[in-house]
Design a protein around this motif. Structure first.
Motif, PDB file in Angstrom:
ATOM      1  N   ARG A 174       4.733  -2.898   6.983  1.00 42.10           N
ATOM      2  CA  ARG A 174       3.503  -3.080   6.203  1.00 42.10           C
ATOM      3  C   ARG A 174       3.021  -1.714   5.755  1.00 42.10           C
ATOM      4  O   ARG A 174       2.670  -0.865   6.577  1.00 42.10           O
ATOM      5  CB  ARG A 174       2.424  -3.781   7.030  1.00 42.10           C
ATOM      6  N   ILE A 175       2.975  -1.542   4.431  1.00 35.72           N
ATOM      7  CA  ILE A 175       2.573  -0.256   3.862  1.00 35.72           C
ATOM      8  C   ILE A 175       1.482  -0.484   2.814  1.00 35.72           C
ATOM      9  O   ILE A 175       1.268  -1.606   2.353  1.00 35.72           O
ATOM     10  CB  ILE A 175       3.773   0.463   3.211  1.00 35.72           C
ATOM     11  N   TRP A 176       0.799   0.600   2.439  1.00 38.56           N
ATOM     12  CA  TRP A 176      -0.270   0.527   1.449  1.00 38.56           C
ATOM     13  C   TRP A 176       0.028   1.484   0.302  1.00 38.56           C
ATOM     14  O   TRP A 176       0.526   2.590   0.527  1.00 38.56           O
ATOM     15  CB  TRP A 176      -1.617   0.903   2.081  1.00 38.56           C
ATOM     16  N   ILE A 177      -0.290   1.042  -0.920  1.00 36.68           N
ATOM     17  CA  ILE A 177      -0.124   1.910  -2.093  1.00 36.68           C
ATOM     18  C   ILE A 177      -1.369   1.805  -2.973  1.00 36.68           C
ATOM     19  O   ILE A 177      -2.125   0.839  -2.882  1.00 36.68           O
ATOM     20  CB  ILE A 177       1.125   1.546  -2.931  1.00 36.68           C
ATOM     21  N   GLU A 178      -1.580   2.817  -3.798  1.00 34.53           N
ATOM     22  CA  GLU A 178      -2.699   2.782  -4.739  1.00 34.53           C
ATOM     23  C   GLU A 178      -2.462   1.687  -5.781  1.00 34.53           C
ATOM     24  O   GLU A 178      -1.327   1.385  -6.143  1.00 34.53           O
ATOM     25  CB  GLU A 178      -2.835   4.135  -5.447  1.00 34.53           C
ATOM     26  N   ASN A 179      -3.570   1.107  -6.286  1.00 31.96           N
ATOM     27  CA  ASN A 179      -3.460   0.002  -7.233  1.00 31.96           C
ATOM     28  C   ASN A 179      -2.850   0.409  -8.571  1.00 31.96           C
ATOM     29  O   ASN A 179      -2.321  -0.441  -9.298  1.00 31.96           O
ATOM     30  CB  ASN A 179      -4.842  -0.626  -7.483  1.00 31.96           C
TER      31      ASN A 179
ATOM     32  N   LYS B  74      -0.419   7.190   3.367  1.00 30.63           N
ATOM     33  CA  LYS B  74      -0.342   7.395   4.817  1.00 30.63           C
ATOM     34  C   LYS B  74      -1.638   7.006   5.530  1.00 30.63           C
ATOM     35  O   LYS B  74      -1.754   7.117   6.745  1.00 30.63           O
ATOM     36  CB  LYS B  74      -0.012   8.869   5.096  1.00 30.63           C
ATOM     37  N   ASP B  75      -2.634   6.562   4.746  1.00 32.94           N
ATOM     38  CA  ASP B  75      -3.889   6.067   5.302  1.00 32.94           C
ATOM     39  C   ASP B  75      -4.317   4.831   4.512  1.00 32.94           C
ATOM     40  O   ASP B  75      -4.596   4.943   3.317  1.00 32.94           O
ATOM     41  CB  ASP B  75      -4.969   7.147   5.199  1.00 32.94           C
ATOM     42  N   PRO B  76      -4.302   3.665   5.135  1.00 36.61           N
ATOM     43  CA  PRO B  76      -4.040   3.341   6.544  1.00 36.61           C
ATOM     44  C   PRO B  76      -2.592   3.650   6.961  1.00 36.61           C
ATOM     45  O   PRO B  76      -1.693   3.693   6.124  1.00 36.61           O
ATOM     46  CB  PRO B  76      -4.310   1.838   6.630  1.00 36.61           C
ATOM     47  N   THR B  77      -2.422   3.836   8.247  1.00 35.50           N
ATOM     48  CA  THR B  77      -1.106   4.163   8.795  1.00 35.50           C
ATOM     49  C   THR B  77      -0.135   3.002   8.591  1.00 35.50           C
ATOM     50  O   THR B  77      -0.467   1.855   8.908  1.00 35.50           O
ATOM     51  CB  THR B  77      -1.208   4.474  10.299  1.00 35.50           C
ATOM     52  N   PRO B  78       1.055   3.278   8.052  1.00 34.19           N
ATOM     53  CA  PRO B  78       2.055   2.207   7.888  1.00 34.19           C
ATOM     54  C   PRO B  78       2.425   1.600   9.238  1.00 34.19           C
ATOM     55  O   PRO B  78       2.428   2.281  10.266  1.00 34.19           O
ATOM     56  CB  PRO B  78       3.241   2.945   7.262  1.00 34.19           C
ATOM     57  N   PHE B  79       2.744   0.320   9.212  1.00 33.44           N
ATOM     58  CA  PHE B  79       3.116  -0.397  10.436  1.00 33.44           C
ATOM     59  C   PHE B  79       4.587  -0.775  10.402  1.00 33.44           C
ATOM     60  O   PHE B  79       5.079  -1.306   9.410  1.00 33.44           O
ATOM     61  CB  PHE B  79       2.274  -1.667  10.595  1.00 33.44           C
ATOM     62  N   VAL B  80       5.292  -0.469  11.496  1.00 33.50           N
ATOM     63  CA  VAL B  80       6.676  -0.907  11.669  1.00 33.50           C
ATOM     64  C   VAL B  80       6.802  -1.442  13.087  1.00 33.50           C
ATOM     65  O   VAL B  80       6.524  -0.728  14.051  1.00 33.50           O
ATOM     66  CB  VAL B  80       7.685   0.251  11.458  1.00 33.50           C
ATOM     67  N   GLY B  81       7.218  -2.699  13.226  1.00 32.22           N
ATOM     68  CA  GLY B  81       7.348  -3.265  14.565  1.00 32.22           C
ATOM     69  C   GLY B  81       8.067  -4.603  14.552  1.00 32.22           C
ATOM     70  O   GLY B  81       8.221  -5.242  13.511  1.00 32.22           O
ATOM     71  N   VAL B  82       8.519  -5.006  15.729  1.00 30.85           N
ATOM     72  CA  VAL B  82       9.211  -6.287  15.872  1.00 30.85           C
ATOM     73  C   VAL B  82       8.180  -7.417  15.800  1.00 30.85           C
ATOM     74  O   VAL B  82       7.183  -7.408  16.515  1.00 30.85           O
ATOM     75  CB  VAL B  82       9.977  -6.355  17.210  1.00 30.85           C
ATOM     76  N   THR B  83       8.446  -8.379  14.955  1.00 31.19           N
ATOM     77  CA  THR B  83       7.530  -9.515  14.812  1.00 31.19           C
ATOM     78  C   THR B  83       8.206 -10.857  15.073  1.00 31.19           C
ATOM     79  O   THR B  83       7.537 -11.880  15.135  1.00 31.19           O
ATOM     80  CB  THR B  83       6.929  -9.541  13.391  1.00 31.19           C
TER      81      THR B  83
ATOM     82  N   ALA C 119     -10.008  -3.758  -4.385  1.00 30.40           N
ATOM     83  CA  ALA C 119     -10.008  -2.550  -3.549  1.00 30.40           C
ATOM     84  C   ALA C 119      -9.107  -1.488  -4.179  1.00 30.40           C
ATOM     85  O   ALA C 119      -8.360  -1.768  -5.122  1.00 30.40           O
ATOM     86  CB  ALA C 119      -9.534  -2.887  -2.134  1.00 30.40           C
ATOM     87  N   GLU C 120      -9.158  -0.275  -3.653  1.00 34.15           N
ATOM     88  CA  GLU C 120      -8.389   0.828  -4.230  1.00 34.15           C
ATOM     89  C   GLU C 120      -6.913   0.737  -3.881  1.00 34.15           C
ATOM     90  O   GLU C 120      -6.072   1.257  -4.611  1.00 34.15           O
ATOM     91  CB  GLU C 120      -8.945   2.168  -3.744  1.00 34.15           C
ATOM     92  N   LYS C 121      -6.592   0.082  -2.749  1.00 31.83           N
ATOM     93  CA  LYS C 121      -5.203   0.033  -2.300  1.00 31.83           C
ATOM     94  C   LYS C 121      -4.765  -1.406  -2.073  1.00 31.83           C
ATOM     95  O   LYS C 121      -5.588  -2.290  -1.833  1.00 31.83           O
ATOM     96  CB  LYS C 121      -5.018   0.837  -1.003  1.00 31.83           C
ATOM     97  N   ARG C 122      -3.458  -1.600  -2.147  1.00 28.57           N
ATOM     98  CA  ARG C 122      -2.885  -2.923  -1.950  1.00 28.57           C
ATOM     99  C   ARG C 122      -1.731  -2.823  -0.948  1.00 28.57           C
ATOM    100  O   ARG C 122      -0.980  -1.842  -0.950  1.00 28.57           O
ATOM    101  CB  ARG C 122      -2.376  -3.472  -3.279  1.00 28.57           C
ATOM    102  N   ARG C 123      -1.594  -3.848  -0.105  1.00 33.29           N
ATOM    103  CA  ARG C 123      -0.563  -3.811   0.934  1.00 33.29           C
ATOM    104  C   ARG C 123       0.723  -4.497   0.472  1.00 33.29           C
ATOM    105  O   ARG C 123       0.707  -5.507  -0.213  1.00 33.29           O
ATOM    106  CB  ARG C 123      -1.069  -4.499   2.213  1.00 33.29           C
ATOM    107  N   ILE C 124       1.842  -3.892   0.883  1.00 35.94           N
ATOM    108  CA  ILE C 124       3.164  -4.487   0.686  1.00 35.94           C
ATOM    109  C   ILE C 124       3.732  -4.820   2.056  1.00 35.94           C
ATOM    110  O   ILE C 124       3.661  -3.999   2.979  1.00 35.94           O
ATOM    111  CB  ILE C 124       4.119  -3.514  -0.039  1.00 35.94           C
ATOM    112  N   GLU C 125       4.300  -5.999   2.188  1.00 35.04           N
ATOM    113  CA  GLU C 125       4.911  -6.398   3.456  1.00 35.04           C
ATOM    114  C   GLU C 125       6.345  -6.843   3.207  1.00 35.04           C
ATOM    115  O   GLU C 125       6.626  -7.572   2.246  1.00 35.04           O
ATOM    116  CB  GLU C 125       4.115  -7.531   4.109  1.00 35.04           C
ATOM    117  N   TRP C 126       7.232  -6.383   4.073  1.00 40.48           N
ATOM    118  CA  TRP C 126       8.654  -6.734   3.947  1.00 40.48           C
ATOM    119  C   TRP C 126       9.253  -6.870   5.348  1.00 40.48           C
ATOM    120  O   TRP C 126       8.866  -6.156   6.266  1.00 40.48           O
ATOM    121  CB  TRP C 126       9.406  -5.662   3.154  1.00 40.48           C
ATOM    122  N   VAL C 127      10.154  -7.829   5.504  1.00 42.72           N
ATOM    123  CA  VAL C 127      10.788  -8.091   6.800  1.00 42.72           C
ATOM    124  C   VAL C 127      12.278  -7.812   6.684  1.00 42.72           C
ATOM    125  O   VAL C 127      12.940  -8.282   5.750  1.00 42.72           O
ATOM    126  CB  VAL C 127      10.564  -9.554   7.246  1.00 42.72           C
TER     127      VAL C 127
END
Length: 266
Positions: free
Chosen positions: A223-228, A202-211, A166-174
């Motif tokens: 959870r954020i997205w960046i171009e490959n 900014k698309d998809p919208t970054p996610f910040v929340g208590v998990t 895909a064109e974008k890849r997700r990064i996740e950090w806690v």
């Protein structure tokens, strides 16, 4: 002199046959190299990996046909040669079944095309960019510039994770903050950090929340997205650094794991 003349008259036919056979063999070798270069260049314009694979197959086939033709010119029965090659091929196939399995797997990879040159793959615990798919193995260039060589059989039998499909890849950090922290304030600070990093999409919208409510902290997932084509390690590192600075400036604690021990005297 008479002896030389007699020798020439007796063996000149054999000489010309040998010369013809040698010419056929050398011509076949030249044709094999020429066809490999031309096929690789022609198909490689559209697909480098496919061009490289087909050129190798063509090279081997031309060499085998040229050798059989040259031996046939010498008077060797080619039918016998083919029969011997068939028997020898069966014996070799049994002895080299793993290598032939890798060859068959290479053909499967070329046909199904689960990845192409330059794609970022994860094969088991190893990740790297595809450099080539050859007859028997696939090569990956690792992030530390080492070259990893995988038998094609191992590639097809394992799980292939294509990170660049895909064109974008997700990064996740806690990140964890103290229990006295205000949740909405923390979310606002983390969202502000994300907005100020240009590489984050900014698309998809970054996610910040208590998990998670862990034993020592309130854990927020980011959870954020960046171009490959952007360096994922650099963006992740910048995100962590900026979040730490922003939380420190706001006086919000990032706690370490704590263990309370109570001693009771009875």
């Amino acid at each position: 002199m008479e002896y030389i003349t007699q020798f020439w008259e007796e063996y000149q036919n054999h000489f010309w046959v040998l010369l013809k056979s040698l010419a056929l063999l050398l011509g076949g070798i030249y044709l094999a190299y020429f066809s490999r270069i031309k096929i690789k260049k022609l198909i490689g314009k559209k697909d480098e990996i496919l061009g490289n694979f087909i050129s190798q197959v063509a090279f081997v086939c031309v060499i085998i046909l040229s050798s059989i033709t040259a031996l046939g010119t010498l008077g060797v029965q080619t039918t016998s040669i083919i029969a011997v090659l068939g028997t020898a091929g069966l014996t070799i196939a049994l002895a080299l079944k793993d290598s032939l399995s890798s060859l068959a797997s290479g053909i499967v990879l070329i046909i199904l095309r689960p990845f192409k040159k330059g794609d970022l793959l994860e094969l088991g615990s190893i990740s790297g960019r595809v450099e080539a798919i050859n007859l028997f193995h696939t090569t990956l260039r690792l992030p530390d510039n080492k070259l990893a060589i995988f038998p094609n059989e191992a590639v097809t039998k394992g799980v292939i994770t294509n990170c660049t499909d895909a064109e974008k890849r997700r990064i996740e950090w806690v990140v964890g903050v103290g229990y006295k922290s205000d949740i909405e304030e923390v979310k606002a600070i983390l969202n502000n950090v994300i907005l100020n990093i240009d590489e984050i999409s900014k698309d998809p919208t970054p996610f910040v929340g208590v998990t998670e409510l862990s034993s020592s902290s309130i854990n927020f997932s980011i959870r954020i997205w960046i171009e490959n084509n952007i360096n994922i390690f650099a963006v992740r590192s910048q995100l962590i650094e900026e979040c730490k600075k922003a939380l420190d400036n706001a006086g919000i604690e990032i706690p370490y794991n704590q263990l309370d021990v109570r001693v009771s005297n009875k």
